[in-house]
Design a protein around this motif. Structure first.
Motif, PDB file in Angstrom:
ATOM      1  N   ASP A 161       0.826  -1.205   0.000  1.00 35.61           N
ATOM      2  CA  ASP A 161       0.000   0.000   0.000  1.00 35.61           C
ATOM      3  C   ASP A 161       0.862   1.258   0.000  1.00 35.61           C
ATOM      4  OD1 ASP A 161      -2.816   1.178   0.405  1.00 35.61           O
ATOM      5  OD2 ASP A 161      -1.691   2.092   2.040  1.00 35.61           O
ATOM      6  N   ILE A 162       1.923   1.245   0.803  1.00 33.77           N
ATOM      7  CA  ILE A 162       2.810   2.417   0.857  1.00 33.77           C
ATOM      8  C   ILE A 162       3.498   2.632  -0.487  1.00 33.77           C
ATOM      9  CG2 ILE A 162       4.923   3.326   1.909  1.00 33.77           C
ATOM     10  CD1 ILE A 162       4.039   2.009   4.531  1.00 33.77           C
ATOM     11  N   GLU A 163       3.945   1.546  -1.111  1.00 33.84           N
ATOM     12  CA  GLU A 163       4.597   1.680  -2.425  1.00 33.84           C
ATOM     13  C   GLU A 163       3.635   2.263  -3.456  1.00 33.84           C
ATOM     14  OE1 GLU A 163       7.812  -0.660  -4.077  1.00 33.84           O
ATOM     15  OE2 GLU A 163       7.135  -2.275  -2.771  1.00 33.84           O
ATOM     16  N   ARG A 165       1.215   4.295  -2.912  1.00 37.78           N
ATOM     17  CA  ARG A 165       1.045   5.732  -2.641  1.00 37.78           C
ATOM     18  C   ARG A 165       2.324   6.511  -2.985  1.00 37.78           C
ATOM     19  NH1 ARG A 165      -3.783   6.127  -0.647  1.00 37.78           N
ATOM     20  NH2 ARG A 165      -4.694   4.401   0.518  1.00 37.78           N
ATOM     21  N   SER A 237      12.756   6.135   0.815  1.00 35.83           N
ATOM     22  CA  SER A 237      11.576   5.453   1.368  1.00 35.83           C
ATOM     23  C   SER A 237      11.344   4.122   0.664  1.00 35.83           C
ATOM     24  CB  SER A 237      10.337   6.345   1.220  1.00 35.83           C
ATOM     25  OG  SER A 237      10.494   7.540   1.943  1.00 35.83           O
ATOM     26  N   LEU A 241      11.543   0.114   2.466  1.00 33.00           N
ATOM     27  CA  LEU A 241      10.469  -0.879   2.470  1.00 33.00           C
ATOM     28  C   LEU A 241      10.992  -2.281   2.184  1.00 33.00           C
ATOM     29  CD1 LEU A 241       7.620   1.059   0.624  1.00 33.00           C
ATOM     30  CD2 LEU A 241       7.788   0.563   3.062  1.00 33.00           C
ATOM     31  N   ILE A 255       8.982  10.678   6.202  1.00 35.84           N
ATOM     32  CA  ILE A 255       7.653  11.244   5.932  1.00 35.84           C
ATOM     33  C   ILE A 255       7.568  12.670   6.474  1.00 35.84           C
ATOM     34  CG2 ILE A 255       5.186  11.031   6.458  1.00 35.84           C
ATOM     35  CD1 ILE A 255       5.660   7.971   6.533  1.00 35.84           C
ATOM     36  N   ILE A 288       0.161   7.597   4.010  1.00 27.94           N
ATOM     37  CA  ILE A 288       1.386   6.813   4.236  1.00 27.94           C
ATOM     38  C   ILE A 288       1.780   6.862   5.705  1.00 27.94           C
ATOM     39  CG2 ILE A 288       3.873   6.724   3.761  1.00 27.94           C
ATOM     40  CD1 ILE A 288       3.279   7.604   0.935  1.00 27.94           C
ATOM     41  N   ARG A 289       1.660   8.040   6.312  1.00 28.14           N
ATOM     42  CA  ARG A 289       2.015   8.180   7.737  1.00 28.14           C
ATOM     43  C   ARG A 289       1.171   7.262   8.599  1.00 28.14           C
ATOM     44  NH1 ARG A 289       0.399  10.185  12.207  1.00 28.14           N
ATOM     45  NH2 ARG A 289      -1.548  10.871  11.248  1.00 28.14           N
ATOM     46  N   GLN A 291      -0.213   4.414   7.707  1.00 25.42           N
ATOM     47  CA  GLN A 291       0.208   3.034   7.498  1.00 25.42           C
ATOM     48  C   GLN A 291       1.580   2.773   8.121  1.00 25.42           C
ATOM     49  OE1 GLN A 291      -2.139   1.254   6.818  1.00 25.42           O
ATOM     50  NE2 GLN A 291      -2.505   0.940   4.638  1.00 25.42           N
ATOM     51  N   ALA A 292       2.484   3.743   7.982  1.00 26.22           N
ATOM     52  CA  ALA A 292       3.838   3.559   8.508  1.00 26.22           C
ATOM     53  C   ALA A 292       3.854   3.482  10.030  1.00 26.22           C
ATOM     54  CB  ALA A 292       4.734   4.711   8.039  1.00 26.22           C
TER      55      ALA A 292
END
Length: 296
Positions: A161-163, A165, A237, A241, A255, A288-289, A291-292
């Motif tokens: 999901d982060i990738e 975004r 970033s 990951l 972030i 992203i924040r 999720q991170a």
């Protein structure tokens, strides 16, 4: 590979007449905090249990529950007379508080540690303690295996999901990089149009001053440095990951830095389309924040 801080694992072992169950749960935490709930006589093993957990988990709050029960084949279980007397005495003392009632045999047998087994009790000599410690560490590590498998699966979803975004932010970054050089020229045209609209023939436009004004605007609105740093943060970033080990704090820092660069671009860019891209980018960074915050 990124790991989530959320996970659950369990295991059961049979040892010396006891069935011992292990449950390990982990949730978000800034550091690695381990909390144990287990029979009191096993607290002497807490340090080795803690080292076992911390050797495999870098970050998160970890709750470890260890419970024991007599195995079904433990036919030689006998009454713990000292514990029976203690419960009966406690029941008698409660009457002084106006609490009436008596304990039945069924009530007493359901209380903890009423039945004991000579071969199931925890030996207090060094060899016996070593055997119990080894067996319990084996059960704990088996539960940790399950916990780490769940954290790995959850981490893969988070990373994907982060990738996704980050890809969206990179696309916005490319648009902003293309738009940024056109901002001074558009300002020059708008300024010229305003002067011409106001000119009734009595204005004498000094082209030198006009050029200086455009140059000053170009300097104030220049976001090349911010865009360069933002691209660097995006690349770092992505690498994080796929990095082994805890990366959550580093990702959180990046972030924050990306947010800082985006805010600066928004304050410097006197351009509607650029500002709209900044708003979109900040929205993606916020997702992203969130999720991170769950990445180890």
């Amino acid at each position: 590979m990124s790991l989530s801080m959320t996970g659950y694992g369990q295991s059961v072992i049979d040892f010396q007449g006891y069935s011992v169950s292990f449950e390990v749960k982990s949730v978000n935490h800034r550091y690695c905090e381990v909390v144990f709930r287990m029979p009191r006589e096993w607290t002497c093993f807490e340090d080795s249990f803690r080292r076992a957990v911390q050797s495999r988990i870098g970050r998160g709050r970890v709750d470890v529950f260890i419970n024991r029960e007599h195995s079904g084949d433990n036919a030689d279980a006998v009454l713990n007379h000292a514990r029976v007397k203690a419960y009966l005495q406690a029941a008698e003392e409660l009457k002084a508080y106006g609490i009436e009632g008596s304990l039945t045999a069924k009530d007493i047998l359901s209380l903890p540690d009423i039945l004991v087994s000579p071969r199931g009790s925890l030996p207090m000599d060094d060899n016996g303690q070593e055997a119990w410690e080894k067996a319990l560490l084996g059960g704990l590590n088996e539960a940790l295996d399950g916990l780490l498998q769940m954290r790995s699966r959850e981490g893969a979803f988070l990373a994907a999901d982060i990738e996704h975004r980050l890809e969206r932010i990179e696309a916005l970054h490319r648009e902003m990089t293309e738009l940024a050089p056109t901002v001074p020229e558009e300002y020059r045209k708008r300024l010229r149009q305003r002067i011409e609209a106001l000119d009734d023939g009595s204005l004498a436009v000094d082209e030198h001053i006009f050029g200086m004004e455009v140059a000053l605007f170009a300097e104030r609105s220049n976001v090349d440095e911010e865009l360069t740093r933002l691209r660097s943060h995006l690349e770092q970033s992505r690498k994080l990951l796929h990095h082994e080990g805890p990366v959550g704090r580093k990702l959180d820092f990046l972030i924050q830095e990306m947010n800082r660069e985006v805010n600066t671009i928004g304050s410097k860019a006197n351009h509607l389309t650029l500002v709209n891209r900044v708003v979109e980018m900040k929205a993606e960074l916020e997702k992203i924040r969130e999720q991170a915050a769950n990445v180890e």
